[in-house]
Design a protein around this motif. Structure first.
Motif, PDB file in Angstrom:
ATOM      1  N   UNK A 227       0.824  -1.199   0.000  1.00 38.04           N
ATOM      2  CA  UNK A 227       0.000   0.000   0.000  1.00 38.04           C
ATOM      3  C   UNK A 227       0.864   1.257   0.000  1.00 38.04           C
ATOM      4  N   UNK A 228       1.940   1.258   0.776  1.00 43.57           N
ATOM      5  CA  UNK A 228       2.810   2.434   0.835  1.00 43.57           C
ATOM      6  C   UNK A 228       3.414   2.752  -0.530  1.00 43.57           C
ATOM      7  N   UNK A 229       3.741   1.705  -1.283  1.00 45.54           N
ATOM      8  CA  UNK A 229       4.294   1.910  -2.635  1.00 45.54           C
ATOM      9  C   UNK A 229       3.262   2.621  -3.516  1.00 45.54           C
ATOM     10  N   UNK A 230       2.006   2.159  -3.466  1.00 42.30           N
ATOM     11  CA  UNK A 230       0.960   2.787  -4.266  1.00 42.30           C
ATOM     12  C   UNK A 230       0.719   4.218  -3.803  1.00 42.30           C
ATOM     13  N   UNK A 231       0.711   4.444  -2.476  1.00 40.54           N
ATOM     14  CA  UNK A 231       0.503   5.791  -1.946  1.00 40.54           C
ATOM     15  C   UNK A 231       1.609   6.734  -2.397  1.00 40.54           C
ATOM     16  N   UNK A 240       0.024   7.827   3.471  1.00 45.24           N
ATOM     17  CA  UNK A 240       1.343   7.193   3.641  1.00 45.24           C
ATOM     18  C   UNK A 240       1.763   7.273   5.113  1.00 45.24           C
ATOM     19  N   UNK A 241       1.602   8.441   5.704  1.00 46.35           N
ATOM     20  CA  UNK A 241       2.002   8.653   7.103  1.00 46.35           C
ATOM     21  C   UNK A 241       1.132   7.825   8.049  1.00 46.35           C
ATOM     22  N   UNK A 242      -0.158   7.719   7.731  1.00 45.87           N
ATOM     23  CA  UNK A 242      -1.073   6.982   8.609  1.00 45.87           C
ATOM     24  C   UNK A 242      -0.788   5.482   8.610  1.00 45.87           C
ATOM     25  N   UNK A 243      -0.374   4.943   7.468  1.00 44.55           N
ATOM     26  CA  UNK A 243      -0.153   3.496   7.352  1.00 44.55           C
ATOM     27  C   UNK A 243       1.289   3.108   7.661  1.00 44.55           C
ATOM     28  N   UNK A 244       2.207   4.053   7.604  1.00 45.72           N
ATOM     29  CA  UNK A 244       3.631   3.753   7.809  1.00 45.72           C
ATOM     30  C   UNK A 244       3.900   2.952   9.096  1.00 45.72           C
ATOM     31  N   UNK A 245       3.279   3.290  10.243  1.00 42.95           N
ATOM     32  CA  UNK A 245       3.544   2.498  11.457  1.00 42.95           C
ATOM     33  C   UNK A 245       3.236   1.012  11.293  1.00 42.95           C
ATOM     34  N   UNK A 250       8.448  -4.371   8.835  1.00 40.17           N
ATOM     35  CA  UNK A 250       8.867  -5.073   7.614  1.00 40.17           C
ATOM     36  C   UNK A 250       9.873  -4.291   6.790  1.00 40.17           C
ATOM     37  N   UNK A 251      10.068  -3.045   7.104  1.00 38.67           N
ATOM     38  CA  UNK A 251      10.836  -2.175   6.209  1.00 38.67           C
ATOM     39  C   UNK A 251      12.249  -2.678   5.953  1.00 38.67           C
ATOM     40  N   UNK A 252      12.884  -3.265   6.944  1.00 40.58           N
ATOM     41  CA  UNK A 252      14.277  -3.707   6.777  1.00 40.58           C
ATOM     42  C   UNK A 252      14.390  -5.161   6.363  1.00 40.58           C
ATOM     43  N   UNK A 265      17.451  -3.401  -9.118  1.00 42.04           N
ATOM     44  CA  UNK A 265      16.773  -4.577  -8.547  1.00 42.04           C
ATOM     45  C   UNK A 265      16.771  -4.559  -7.020  1.00 42.04           C
ATOM     46  N   UNK A 266      15.751  -5.186  -6.453  1.00 45.11           N
ATOM     47  CA  UNK A 266      15.618  -5.405  -5.014  1.00 45.11           C
ATOM     48  C   UNK A 266      15.991  -4.171  -4.201  1.00 45.11           C
ATOM     49  N   UNK A 267      15.107  -3.198  -4.228  1.00 46.40           N
ATOM     50  CA  UNK A 267      15.348  -1.942  -3.525  1.00 46.40           C
ATOM     51  C   UNK A 267      14.457  -1.844  -2.296  1.00 46.40           C
ATOM     52  N   UNK A 268      14.823  -0.974  -1.384  1.00 38.87           N
ATOM     53  CA  UNK A 268      14.007  -0.725  -0.189  1.00 38.87           C
ATOM     54  C   UNK A 268      12.984   0.360  -0.478  1.00 38.87           C
ATOM     55  N   UNK A 269      12.017   0.496   0.437  1.00 35.81           N
ATOM     56  CA  UNK A 269      11.030   1.560   0.297  1.00 35.81           C
ATOM     57  C   UNK A 269      11.702   2.926   0.371  1.00 35.81           C
TER      58      UNK A 269
END
Length: 280
Positions: A227-231, A240-245, A250-252, A265-269
């Motif tokens: 969802x954050x990617x689409x936002x 984005x801010x509301x869903x980030x928590x 999973x971010x790392x 290839x294979x990048x982080x948010x």
């Protein structure tokens, strides 16, 4: 009192005999397919006395105990969608109970420029009614996975959620469907998933987004990170801010397959956010 009621009904019948609009309405009801838009348009033009006549006609038909059919249920639903009166909604509820054997039957309905074979649940979606959707989806007799069909296009079919996503965006309607999808089986294809994510990301309804996350087991893309990617792509910083928590744990641990901006290839948010920001 009974005599007064009988006289009122006779007066109503005399009025509607002279009404071209009411005659048009009766003709629509008799056709082999129901035209939602036309019926609603005619109903909106009826005078008060004619609307009383419609109510008498529906009441006398229902009280007479004639067989409730899928068509009569859908007609009653269309009438309520115009009047929004409690008594008309109660009539629909009673017809659903008495016509339970008809709830998974389909009847030709015209709307949005085409004719589809729809069950009452599908018709509730065409009427854009969360109340009717909830009423039908919580009925034990209704097959919520039943598909609508287009008799002229074998590729045009799908379930109630597919139909809702294909129409104009109505988050309340889609939310009602998702909330009552107890088995989490209605999200079935990638096109619908994309539509749901886009709807969610342009809205401000966190509870709607949370409903989508309930489908992650079957569709991994419906997760906070996806969802954050689409936002990000749609530049909805508030959501984005509301869903980030929800996504922080999973971010790392999760890498995106590739960057949509630089193709790395294979990048982080974080990489994606920086890369997209640099494009602006």
């Amino acid at each position: 009192m009974e005599r007064e009621t009988e006289e009122m009904m006779k007066d109503s019948e005399e009025l509607i005999k002279e009404s071209e609009e009411f005659e048009n309405l009766l003709q629509e009801f008799k056709k082999q397919s129901l035209s939602i838009d036309l019926i609603k348009c005619i109903l909106s033009r009826l005078s008060l006395s004619e609307k009383i006549a419609v109510d008498h006609a529906m009441s006398s038909y229902y009280v007479a105990g004639e067989k409730v059919t899928v068509k009569s249920i859908e007609v009653a639903m269309i009438l309520w969608s115009v009047t929004q009166e409690d008594k008309d909604f109660e009539r629909v509820k009673k017809m659903i109970v008495e016509g339970k054997s008809e709830l998974n039957e389909r009847y030709p309905v015209k709307a949005h420029g085409k004719t589809l074979n729809l069950s009452p649940l599908h018709t509730a979606v065409y009427l854009q009614s969360p109340q009717l959707v909830e009423l039908l989806m919580t009925s034990d007799e209704v097959d919520v996975g039943l598909e609508f069909k287009n008799p002229e296009d074998s590729d045009d079919f799908g379930n109630v959620l597919d139909l809702a996503v294909s129409l104009e965006m109505n988050l309340d309607l889609i939310q009602s469907i998702l909330e009552n999808d107890e088995d989490r089986k209605l999200v079935t294809n990638n096109e619908v998933i994309t539509g749901l994510l886009c709807y969610a990301s342009v809205s401000s309804k966190v509870e709607f987004v949370e409903l989508l996350f309930g489908y992650e087991a079957a569709h991994p893309v419906l997760n906070p990170l996806g969802f954050l990617v689409v936002a990000l792509k749609l530049d909805n910083l508030d959501m984005f801010i509301k869903i980030l928590p929800r996504a922080k744990p999973r971010l790392n641990n999760i890498a995106l397959p590739c960057c949509c901006c630089c193709s790395s290839p294979r990048v982080t948010l974080l990489h994606l956010a920086i890369c997209m920001k640099n494009l602006k």
